[in-house]
Design a protein around this motif. Sequence first.
Motif, PDB file in Angstrom:
ATOM      1  N   TRP A 222       0.833  -1.194   0.000  1.00 26.44           N
ATOM      2  CA  TRP A 222       0.000   0.000   0.000  1.00 26.44           C
ATOM      3  C   TRP A 222       0.871   1.248   0.000  1.00 26.44           C
ATOM      4  O   TRP A 222       1.901   1.305   0.686  1.00 26.44           O
ATOM      5  CB  TRP A 222      -0.888   0.026   1.254  1.00 26.44           C
ATOM      6  N   ASN A 223       0.432   2.279  -0.719  1.00 24.41           N
ATOM      7  CA  ASN A 223       1.129   3.558  -0.747  1.00 24.41           C
ATOM      8  C   ASN A 223       0.862   4.297   0.561  1.00 24.41           C
ATOM      9  O   ASN A 223      -0.290   4.439   0.982  1.00 24.41           O
ATOM     10  CB  ASN A 223       0.640   4.380  -1.947  1.00 24.41           C
ATOM     11  N   VAL A 224       1.918   4.777   1.202  1.00 20.51           N
ATOM     12  CA  VAL A 224       1.809   5.440   2.506  1.00 20.51           C
ATOM     13  C   VAL A 224       0.934   6.690   2.418  1.00 20.51           C
ATOM     14  O   VAL A 224       0.098   6.938   3.290  1.00 20.51           O
ATOM     15  CB  VAL A 224       3.208   5.766   3.069  1.00 20.51           C
ATOM     16  N   GLY A 225       1.080   7.483   1.369  1.00 19.06           N
ATOM     17  CA  GLY A 225       0.277   8.696   1.219  1.00 19.06           C
ATOM     18  C   GLY A 225      -1.210   8.397   1.155  1.00 19.06           C
ATOM     19  O   GLY A 225      -2.027   9.082   1.788  1.00 19.06           O
ATOM     20  N   GLN A 226      -1.576   7.354   0.410  1.00 25.49           N
ATOM     21  CA  GLN A 226      -2.983   6.969   0.310  1.00 25.49           C
ATOM     22  C   GLN A 226      -3.513   6.440   1.641  1.00 25.49           C
ATOM     23  O   GLN A 226      -4.657   6.729   2.021  1.00 25.49           O
ATOM     24  CB  GLN A 226      -3.163   5.912  -0.776  1.00 25.49           C
ATOM     25  N   VAL A 227      -2.686   5.690   2.341  1.00 23.88           N
ATOM     26  CA  VAL A 227      -3.095   5.150   3.642  1.00 23.88           C
ATOM     27  C   VAL A 227      -3.282   6.287   4.642  1.00 23.88           C
ATOM     28  O   VAL A 227      -4.273   6.312   5.389  1.00 23.88           O
ATOM     29  CB  VAL A 227      -2.077   4.108   4.163  1.00 23.88           C
ATOM     30  N   ARG A 228      -2.357   7.248   4.658  1.00 31.43           N
ATOM     31  CA  ARG A 228      -2.504   8.399   5.565  1.00 31.43           C
ATOM     32  C   ARG A 228      -3.790   9.164   5.275  1.00 31.43           C
ATOM     33  O   ARG A 228      -4.506   9.565   6.202  1.00 31.43           O
ATOM     34  CB  ARG A 228      -1.307   9.337   5.416  1.00 31.43           C
ATOM     35  N   ALA A 229      -4.103   9.386   3.995  1.00 30.97           N
ATOM     36  CA  ALA A 229      -5.325  10.098   3.632  1.00 30.97           C
ATOM     37  C   ALA A 229      -6.558   9.328   4.088  1.00 30.97           C
ATOM     38  O   ALA A 229      -7.515   9.918   4.612  1.00 30.97           O
ATOM     39  CB  ALA A 229      -5.361  10.333   2.117  1.00 30.97           C
TER      40      ALA A 229
END
Length: 80
Positions: A65-72
């Motif tokens: 999973w992409n960290v930026g997408q998970v944070r959002a």
Amino acid sequence: MKLKSELIQSIPEALANFDQLPDSAYIRLPVMKGLYGVSSASIWRGVKNLTIPKPSKLTERTTAWNVGQVRAALAAKAGV
């Protein structure tokens, strides 16, 4: 004291350092389970229900999973 050090060692490094990871980084399933506090099956159920971001296939046998997408997604879940 030994129990505490064993617990710290069992936490994936990416989970312990999640706040320091760049948004372009990728994380694997054990870190996702730790972030959401759920089982593997619940992570995949959330992907299917669109409540958890869809992972990327990095190689034939590697999904992350992409960290930026998970944070959002986590921020949206928290209402921030």
